[in-house]
Write an enzyme that holds these catalytic residues in place. Structure first.
Site, short mmCIF file in Angstrom:
data_model
loop_
_atom_site.label_atom_id
_atom_site.label_comp_id
_atom_site.label_asym_id
_atom_site.label_seq_id
_atom_site.Cartn_x
_atom_site.Cartn_y
_atom_site.Cartn_z
N GLU A 91 50.35 78.18 21.23
CA GLU A 91 51.19 77.05 21.58
C GLU A 91 52.50 77.06 20.80
OE1 GLU A 91 48.90 73.35 21.77
OE2 GLU A 91 50.55 72.48 20.63
N CYS A 105 42.67 80.52 14.24
CA CYS A 105 42.87 80.47 12.79
C CYS A 105 41.52 80.63 12.11
CB CYS A 105 43.50 79.13 12.40
SG CYS A 105 44.03 79.04 10.67
N CYS A 109 41.58 69.95 11.69
CA CYS A 109 42.51 70.69 12.55
C CYS A 109 41.79 71.26 13.76
CB CYS A 109 43.16 71.82 11.75
SG CYS A 109 44.30 72.80 12.74
N GLY A 125 47.56 79.09 13.33
CA GLY A 125 47.39 80.22 12.44
C GLY A 125 47.87 79.98 11.02
N CYS A 179 40.04 74.29 8.64
CA CYS A 179 40.31 72.98 8.04
C CYS A 179 39.63 71.94 8.96
CB CYS A 179 41.80 72.72 7.95
SG CYS A 179 42.65 73.95 6.94
N SER A 196 54.77 77.09 6.52
CA SER A 196 53.74 76.18 6.03
C SER A 196 52.45 76.95 5.78
CB SER A 196 53.50 75.09 7.09
OG SER A 196 52.45 74.23 6.69
N HIS A 251 47.03 67.66 1.42
CA HIS A 251 46.03 66.79 2.08
C HIS A 251 45.00 66.13 1.18
CE1 HIS A 251 47.86 68.38 5.59
NE2 HIS A 251 47.18 69.50 5.64
N CYS A 285 58.50 74.82 16.60
CA CYS A 285 57.28 75.05 15.85
C CYS A 285 56.58 76.28 16.43
CB CYS A 285 56.40 73.81 15.94
SG CYS A 285 54.85 73.98 15.07
N CYS A 288 51.58 70.52 16.83
CA CYS A 288 52.31 71.09 15.71
C CYS A 288 52.30 70.14 14.52
CB CYS A 288 53.75 71.34 16.13
SG CYS A 288 54.77 71.79 14.75
N1 SAH Z 1 47.95 77.25 8.34
C1 SAH Z 1 49.21 76.64 8.04
C2 SAH Z 1 50.05 76.30 9.24
C3 SAH Z 1 49.37 75.65 10.41
S1 SAH Z 1 48.81 73.98 10.27
C4 SAH Z 1 48.99 75.42 7.19
O1 SAH Z 1 47.85 75.06 6.96
O2 SAH Z 1 49.96 74.85 6.71
C5 SAH Z 1 50.29 73.11 10.05
C6 SAH Z 1 50.07 71.63 9.79
O3 SAH Z 1 49.43 71.03 10.92
C7 SAH Z 1 49.15 71.29 8.61
O4 SAH Z 1 49.89 70.87 7.52
C8 SAH Z 1 48.41 70.08 9.10
O5 SAH Z 1 48.85 68.95 8.40
C9 SAH Z 1 48.84 69.86 10.48
N2 SAH Z 1 47.71 69.45 11.29
C10 SAH Z 1 46.69 70.20 11.75
N3 SAH Z 1 45.85 69.45 12.47
C11 SAH Z 1 46.35 68.20 12.47
C12 SAH Z 1 45.93 66.97 13.06
N4 SAH Z 1 44.85 66.90 13.80
N5 SAH Z 1 46.70 65.88 12.84
C13 SAH Z 1 47.82 65.96 12.11
N6 SAH Z 1 48.27 67.08 11.54
C14 SAH Z 1 47.54 68.19 11.71
#
Ligand code: SAH
Length: 363
Positions: free
Chosen positions: A96, A116, A123, A171, A120, A203, A227, A109, A345
């Protein structure tokens, strides 16, 4: 560049690769610079359009190569102007890409992997099964496909809709470092796409051993998906923390090359109701960041089907933001953008204090 399925695309190739391909064709080295201009400044999608090249040479190129980009398999536009594209790569995998227009800039973005490996727990990408690194051409191809869709060729010097890039899509960019670094070198090239390192933010969830290299070699802005303020909680939200705990991560930030008060490291903090959003945690965050040129982005959690968390209340976010702000850090709340098109994003934000006040104001 060999491709069993047909001729390879030159869209996304680096300077060295292009020179090597031209040498293979027996073309004079100065052709590389001309071709580079057509590919990355003019955005040519057809060799026939390259009128500064001899007709015979254009035909030769067209026989050996294409200029194809990742295919847009779905394009959506939100009521707020945010756009989301689902891109399909040569092997059918998809990733995406999101464009967020704002008054004075537009941010793209970009994804660095399909899926990935970090898992997390908040996510959505972590729930996808398939994972592979994107190639250099696939990463650069995203920016080219966006320029195509926004009609921004040749690179306009002013008033661009695509001014900034965030590596915050699918990713972990520091798990695909070599390809990301090579792709950013192409994207930053002043004779091509010409997006400067100051307008690019990478990031990471905190791949500590790669952070210094990223700063020294690519020199882009750094964002950290923090976080949580304790290892106990961060181990749960961002399992990578078990390998690289908070103290090590913040040490790497303290020495990040090129960071300064004018170029701060962004700490992303997703607001999860009853999990990480208390005033005590806001105060601990401030304490942890002491000595680091930092800014904080509070991200309202964007729920997905089956997600185990809820977004914090507006009041909790406002209280958290006030504490961070009072300690001298800018603490913008990312206004959810593109929710109607389920854009995922991390960078769905708008500007600082105004957003902070808007959230703080009584409903
Ligand atoms: N792997 C890298 C880049 C991808 S995630 C990283 O972890 O930074 C980029 C951002 O997407 C993360 O900071 C996270 O805050 C955000 N993110 C992922 N899932 C989310 C969600 N469900 N709601 C809000 N932010 C989210």
């Amino acid at each position: 560049m060999s491709n069993a399925d047909g001729p390879a695309s030159l869209a996304g190739i680096g300077r060295e690769g292009l020179a090597a391909e031209l040498a293979r064709l027996g073309a004079a080295p100065f052709r590389a610079r001309q071709l580079w201009h057509w590919i990355y400044h003019r955005g040519a999608t057809d060799f026939a359009a390259m009128t500064s090249l001899a007709k015979g040479f254009r035909d030769e190129l067209a026989e050996a190569y294409t200029l194809s980009r990742p295919e847009v398999s779905r394009a959506l536009v939100s009521a707020d102007g945010t756009r989301k594209w689902l891109l399909r790569f040569g092997d059918g995998h998809e990733a995406e890409m999101v464009h967020i227009p704002e008054e004075d800039r537009g941010t793209l973005c970009v994804s660095s992997q399909v899926g990935c490996t970090l898992n997390c727990t908040f996510c959505h990408t972590g729930t996808q099964r398939l994972v592979r690194n994107l190639t250099v051409a696939e990463i650069v191809g995203q920016i080219m496909a966006a320029r195509d869709a926004l009609g921004e060729w040749p690179s306009p010097p002013e008033g661009r809709q695509l001014t900034n890039i965030v590596l915050m899509g699918m990713g972990e960019p520091l798990y695909n470092y070599d390809n990301v670094a090579a792709a950013m070198k192409i994207v930053m090239d002043p004779e091509g796409l010409a997006i400067s390192r100051r307008k690019i933010t990478l990031s990471t969830a905190g791949v500590v051993p790669m952070i210094a290299r990223c700063g020294a070699e690519i020199g882009v802005n750094l964002a950290i998906s923090l976080h949580a303020v304790t290892d106990e909680l961060r181990d749960r939200l961002v399992p990578l923390n078990r390998k690289y705990p908070i103290a090590e991560l913040l040490d790497a930030c303290r020495t990040y090359p090129g960071s300064s008060n004018a170029r701060r490291i962004t700490f992303e903090y997703v607001m999860l109701k009853g999990v990480n959003d208390s005033p005590a945690e806001a105060r601990e965050l401030v304490r942890l960041l002491r000595g680091i040129p930092a800014k904080v982005n509070l991200i309202p959690f964007n729920p997905w089907p089956g997600s185990p968390y809820e977004c914090s209340s507006d009041a909790a976010i406002a209280a958290f933001s006030d504490i961070v702000f009072a300690a001298g850090y800018s603490a913008p709340v990312r206004t959810p953008r593109g929710r109607d098109i389920l854009a995922a994003c991390g960078q769905l934000k708008s500007e600082s204090v105004r957003a902070r006040r808007a959230v703080a104001a009584p409903a």
